[in-house]
Write a protein that holds these residues in place. Structure first.
Motif, PDB file in Angstrom:
ATOM      1  N   ILE A 132      47.935  33.764  40.144  1.00 51.90           N
ATOM      2  CA  ILE A 132      47.095  32.755  40.783  1.00 51.90           C
ATOM      3  C   ILE A 132      46.443  33.427  41.977  1.00 51.90           C
ATOM      4  O   ILE A 132      47.115  34.089  42.773  1.00 51.90           O
ATOM      5  CB  ILE A 132      47.919  31.542  41.247  1.00 51.90           C
ATOM      6  CG1 ILE A 132      48.647  30.904  40.056  1.00 51.90           C
ATOM      7  CG2 ILE A 132      47.039  30.513  41.957  1.00 51.90           C
ATOM      8  CD1 ILE A 132      49.717  29.902  40.457  1.00 51.90           C
ATOM      9  N   SER A 133      45.133  33.269  42.121  1.00 53.75           N
ATOM     10  CA  SER A 133      44.436  33.951  43.211  1.00 53.75           C
ATOM     11  C   SER A 133      44.182  33.007  44.383  1.00 53.75           C
ATOM     12  O   SER A 133      44.054  31.789  44.209  1.00 53.75           O
ATOM     13  CB  SER A 133      43.115  34.537  42.718  1.00 53.75           C
ATOM     14  OG  SER A 133      42.204  33.510  42.362  1.00 53.75           O
ATOM     15  N   ILE A 134      44.140  33.586  45.559  1.00 53.66           N
ATOM     16  CA  ILE A 134      43.689  32.872  46.752  1.00 53.66           C
ATOM     17  C   ILE A 134      42.261  33.329  46.994  1.00 53.66           C
ATOM     18  O   ILE A 134      42.015  34.451  47.411  1.00 53.66           O
ATOM     19  CB  ILE A 134      44.577  33.177  47.964  1.00 53.66           C
ATOM     20  CG1 ILE A 134      46.007  32.707  47.711  1.00 53.66           C
ATOM     21  CG2 ILE A 134      44.023  32.517  49.226  1.00 53.66           C
ATOM     22  CD1 ILE A 134      46.993  33.073  48.804  1.00 53.66           C
ATOM     23  N   GLY A 135      41.289  32.468  46.675  1.00 55.80           N
ATOM     24  CA  GLY A 135      39.890  32.848  46.676  1.00 55.80           C
ATOM     25  C   GLY A 135      39.453  33.232  45.274  1.00 55.80           C
ATOM     26  O   GLY A 135      40.281  33.546  44.401  1.00 55.80           O
ATOM     27  N   THR A 136      38.182  33.193  45.039  1.00 53.68           N
ATOM     28  CA  THR A 136      37.638  33.490  43.706  1.00 53.68           C
ATOM     29  C   THR A 136      37.885  34.952  43.351  1.00 53.68           C
ATOM     30  O   THR A 136      37.615  35.851  44.150  1.00 53.68           O
ATOM     31  CB  THR A 136      36.130  33.200  43.668  1.00 53.68           C
ATOM     32  OG1 THR A 136      35.904  31.846  44.048  1.00 53.68           O
ATOM     33  CG2 THR A 136      35.576  33.421  42.274  1.00 53.68           C
ATOM     34  N   SER A 137      38.398  35.170  42.159  1.00 55.58           N
ATOM     35  CA  SER A 137      38.716  36.532  41.725  1.00 55.58           C
ATOM     36  C   SER A 137      38.482  36.667  40.234  1.00 55.58           C
ATOM     37  O   SER A 137      38.166  35.691  39.543  1.00 55.58           O
ATOM     38  CB  SER A 137      40.182  36.857  42.030  1.00 55.58           C
ATOM     39  OG  SER A 137      41.035  36.212  41.102  1.00 55.58           O
ATOM     40  N   SER A 138      38.661  37.875  39.755  1.00 53.80           N
ATOM     41  CA  SER A 138      38.514  38.144  38.323  1.00 53.80           C
ATOM     42  C   SER A 138      39.853  38.129  37.603  1.00 53.80           C
ATOM     43  O   SER A 138      39.915  38.350  36.403  1.00 53.80           O
ATOM     44  CB  SER A 138      37.849  39.510  38.127  1.00 53.80           C
ATOM     45  OG  SER A 138      38.651  40.525  38.722  1.00 53.80           O
ATOM     46  N   PHE A 139      40.947  37.862  38.346  1.00 50.51           N
ATOM     47  CA  PHE A 139      42.264  38.053  37.728  1.00 50.51           C
ATOM     48  C   PHE A 139      43.124  36.799  37.649  1.00 50.51           C
ATOM     49  O   PHE A 139      44.272  36.872  37.237  1.00 50.51           O
ATOM     50  CB  PHE A 139      43.043  39.154  38.460  1.00 50.51           C
ATOM     51  CG  PHE A 139      43.197  38.942  39.952  1.00 50.51           C
ATOM     52  CD1 PHE A 139      44.103  38.018  40.463  1.00 50.51           C
ATOM     53  CD2 PHE A 139      42.440  39.667  40.850  1.00 50.51           C
ATOM     54  CE1 PHE A 139      44.262  37.837  41.824  1.00 50.51           C
ATOM     55  CE2 PHE A 139      42.589  39.494  42.219  1.00 50.51           C
ATOM     56  CZ  PHE A 139      43.497  38.577  42.709  1.00 50.51           C
ATOM     57  N   GLY A 140      42.611  35.636  38.004  1.00 53.02           N
ATOM     58  CA  GLY A 140      43.444  34.445  37.891  1.00 53.02           C
ATOM     59  C   GLY A 140      42.734  33.210  38.409  1.00 53.02           C
ATOM     60  O   GLY A 140      41.740  33.288  39.130  1.00 53.02           O
ATOM     61  N   THR A 141      43.257  32.037  38.016  1.00 51.02           N
ATOM     62  CA  THR A 141      42.728  30.780  38.529  1.00 51.02           C
ATOM     63  C   THR A 141      43.014  30.690  40.018  1.00 51.02           C
ATOM     64  O   THR A 141      44.099  31.034  40.462  1.00 51.02           O
ATOM     65  CB  THR A 141      43.384  29.582  37.810  1.00 51.02           C
ATOM     66  OG1 THR A 141      43.198  29.727  36.399  1.00 51.02           O
ATOM     67  CG2 THR A 141      42.776  28.265  38.280  1.00 51.02           C
ATOM     68  N   ASP A 142      42.014  30.214  40.790  1.00 57.05           N
ATOM     69  CA  ASP A 142      42.229  30.233  42.230  1.00 57.05           C
ATOM     70  C   ASP A 142      42.953  28.974  42.703  1.00 57.05           C
ATOM     71  O   ASP A 142      42.906  27.910  42.079  1.00 57.05           O
ATOM     72  CB  ASP A 142      40.919  30.450  42.983  1.00 57.05           C
ATOM     73  CG  ASP A 142      40.068  29.211  43.075  1.00 57.05           C
ATOM     74  OD1 ASP A 142      40.239  28.466  44.048  1.00 57.05           O
ATOM     75  OD2 ASP A 142      39.249  29.000  42.163  1.00 57.05           O
ATOM     76  N   TYR A 143      43.598  29.132  43.830  1.00 54.27           N
ATOM     77  CA  TYR A 143      44.469  28.113  44.434  1.00 54.27           C
ATOM     78  C   TYR A 143      43.743  26.791  44.615  1.00 54.27           C
ATOM     79  O   TYR A 143      44.251  25.720  44.225  1.00 54.27           O
ATOM     80  CB  TYR A 143      44.969  28.652  45.767  1.00 54.27           C
ATOM     81  CG  TYR A 143      45.857  27.727  46.565  1.00 54.27           C
ATOM     82  CD1 TYR A 143      47.247  27.808  46.457  1.00 54.27           C
ATOM     83  CD2 TYR A 143      45.322  26.794  47.440  1.00 54.27           C
ATOM     84  CE1 TYR A 143      48.072  26.972  47.206  1.00 54.27           C
ATOM     85  CE2 TYR A 143      46.140  25.952  48.189  1.00 54.27           C
ATOM     86  CZ  TYR A 143      47.510  26.045  48.067  1.00 54.27           C
ATOM     87  OH  TYR A 143      48.319  25.215  48.812  1.00 54.27           O
ATOM     88  N   ASP A 144      42.546  26.821  45.204  1.00 54.89           N
ATOM     89  CA  ASP A 144      41.840  25.582  45.502  1.00 54.89           C
ATOM     90  C   ASP A 144      41.436  24.834  44.231  1.00 54.89           C
ATOM     91  O   ASP A 144      41.393  23.597  44.215  1.00 54.89           O
ATOM     92  CB  ASP A 144      40.595  25.860  46.354  1.00 54.89           C
ATOM     93  CG  ASP A 144      40.961  26.150  47.804  1.00 54.89           C
ATOM     94  OD1 ASP A 144      41.993  25.633  48.273  1.00 54.89           O
ATOM     95  OD2 ASP A 144      40.228  26.894  48.475  1.00 54.89           O
TER      96      ASP A 144
END
Length: 524
Positions: A132-144
């Motif tokens: 899970i990512s914090i902020g938009t990333s290429s490796f996971g669904t983001d927290y928000d």
């Protein structure tokens, strides 16, 4: 008698209490953003629902975290506990390989990872089920996105027993390999109470706490104590340490306490901004992690007044070994026990023992041992380390020292070769092993040498391979990226050979003596 019940409060209930008592008061402040307690509770509840519903996280599962200080990280801790899972924060300054080791050794099911740490996420791909990512990333669904998806959800607080794990606090042994010290809900409730009793007495919701250290370790424990009293946590807006920004925040928010290390205290009080901003609101400036030079102590007292609080502790005892409160700090040498790290914390017992575990009399040096409710439950799946660390019920710290007749503790050395740089424990073996992979180096030894800013920094003594002529700075540049930046040696010298004992061993003592003899050892 068998206890009728060992059930205790789930630590996430601290946030629940604040959402009820102070719903509209800020719980977290960063820059212009102010997040009220009720909003934090709602967001943590939604993320907890996501952990269960979307990822199948259950009681006892581990959530590994790689993140710089931020609101999402802070909320996720309470979400993790709400479902009965174990919080496993990593030092975000570590290298990707470091995190991969923590993922495997902790048995983490999920990784919560800042978007800027894509290489770290990739390194853990084979160990965790999802990221899970914090902020938009290429490796996971983001927290928000997850919080928005489950808005309004608030799973019930998981039932926990006193000895149920809540936090894997990564520490290190003499080998430098991280070990997970298991902290429990019952133990941590005592630690929070003890912090409020011994370090910050009188703390209320009218205070304010400034964060100047990673929330993954000691600062995270400190901030949990703030949540227990409804105190807002304030983060600098900038990513880099800026003394002027720190002092501006102290003035703006009327900050009452902060947790830091001697190096940071030194940088803060030596900066010209200390005289430009009002810091009269400060009541407790808590420093730990390393001894403070007396000259730095005096300067801080002269600038800030009687607000310094020192404590000595390890991750395994969650900082709860000794305390030296403001009343026992003085800029007057005649009025202070110079060199002490204080007396035993409330509810804790400290001894200095010989190799057989016998208590030594005042003034005699031995290993510092401790018992009490703050002592951890042991290392996760590491029976060998547990056997070495406990003797007759006492936890053996690995630190050497002596007590005076009144019970004040003085640290006189370390049982390992570890040194402390800017409050971080550095283990030479890891650095030496990396340096020895350099094609031009045959022998390597790293020592902690005096440094006027960081207390100690690494000094690498290296022997080139036959025919090689490596440039010291080029070797240090090569090392960057192979280990965490804060572990990098600051200096390197080249010798034709390292001195060896009669048994053919290379000892730090002999190398240090040779450095002094050659005039290559920094002045204290």
């Amino acid at each position: 008698m068998t206890p009728v019940s060992t059930r205790v409060m789930n630590l996430c209930h601290f946030l629940t209490q604040n959402a009820r008592r102070f719903p509209d008061r800020p719980g977290f402040i960063k820059g212009e953003a102010r997040t009220p307690w009720a909003e934090m509770q709602a967001r943590a509840g939604a993320f907890a629902q996501a952990l269960v519903q979307d990822y199948g996280l259950q009681k006892g599962d581990r959530l590994l975290v790689q993140s710089a200080n931020c609101l999402e990280m802070f909320e996720a801790m309470f979400a993790c506990w709400r479902v009965g899972a174990v919080w496993v924060p990593a030092n975000f300054r570590g290298a990707p390989d470091d995190l991969a080791f923590l993922a495997a050794s902790s048995g983490a099911k999920l990784l919560l990872c800042g978007a800027e740490f894509a290489d770290h996420a990739a390194a853990c791909k084979g160990s965790v089920e999802a990221v899970i990512s914090i902020g938009t990333s290429s490796f996971g669904t983001d927290y928000d996105t997850l919080v928005a998806r489950h808005a309004g959800a608030l799973p019930p607080e998981a039932e926990v027993q006193r000895d149920d794990p809540c936090w894997f606090f990564f520490t290190s042994g003499t080998t430098g390999r991280p070990k997970a010290a298991v902290l429990t809900h019952g133990q941590m409730a005592f630690v929070v109470t003890n912090h409020l009793c011994d370090l910050m007495p009188g703390t209320t919701e009218d205070g304010a706490s400034l964060v100047v250290a990673p929330l993954s370790h000691g600062a995270g424990i400190h901030q949990l104590a703030q949540v227990a009293r409804g105190v807002p946590t304030i983060l600098p807006a900038g990513e880099r340490f800026d003394p002027a920004e720190i002092w501006a925040l102290v003035q703006e928010h009327r900050v009452t306490n902060m947790f830091t290390v001697p190096t940071i205290v030194k940088l803060l009080v030596e900066h010209e901004a200390v005289d430009r901003f009002d810091h009269s609101s400060l009541r407790h400036v808590i420093y730990a992690g390393a001894p403070m030079y007396r000259a730095d102590q005096v300067r801080a007292l002269e600038k800030l007044g009687p607000v310094l609080v020192q404590y000595f502790g390890l991750g395994e005892v969650t900082g709860n070994i000794t305390v030296l409160p403001p009343a026992l700090h003085s800029a007057d040498d005649a009025a202070m026990r110079i060199g002490t790290c204080g007396f035993a914390r409330t509810g804790m017992q400290v001894q200095v023992q010989d190799a057989e575990g016998r208590e030594l009399p005042p003034g005699e040096t031995g290993e510092i041992a401790v018992i009490g409710p703050a002592v951890f439950a042991g290392y996760h799946q590491n029976p060998e380390a547990n056997a070495k660390s406990f003797q007759n019920g006492w936890f053996l710290t690995g630190d050497l020292g002596h007590l005076d007749a009144e019970g004040f503790l003085y640290l006189t050395g370390r049982a390992s070769d570890m040194y402390i740089s800017g409050g971080s424990n550095i283990y030479p073996r890891e650095i030496e092993e990396k340096l020895l992979t350099h094609p031009d180096l045959a022998e390597v030894l790293v020592l902690g040498a005096p440094d006027p800013v960081w207390g100690e920094t690494g000094l690498a003594v290296c022997v080139p391979r036959p025919g090689a002529r490596p440039e010291p700075q080029a070797v240090l540049d090569w090392l960057e990226g192979r280990i965490a930046r804060y572990k990098l040696p600051r200096r390197m010298v080249l010798w034709e050979a390292l001195p060896k004992s009669a048994y053919g061993k290379i000892t730090r003592k002999m190398v240090r003596e040779e450095l002094i003899a050659r005039g290559e050892w920094p002045a204290a």
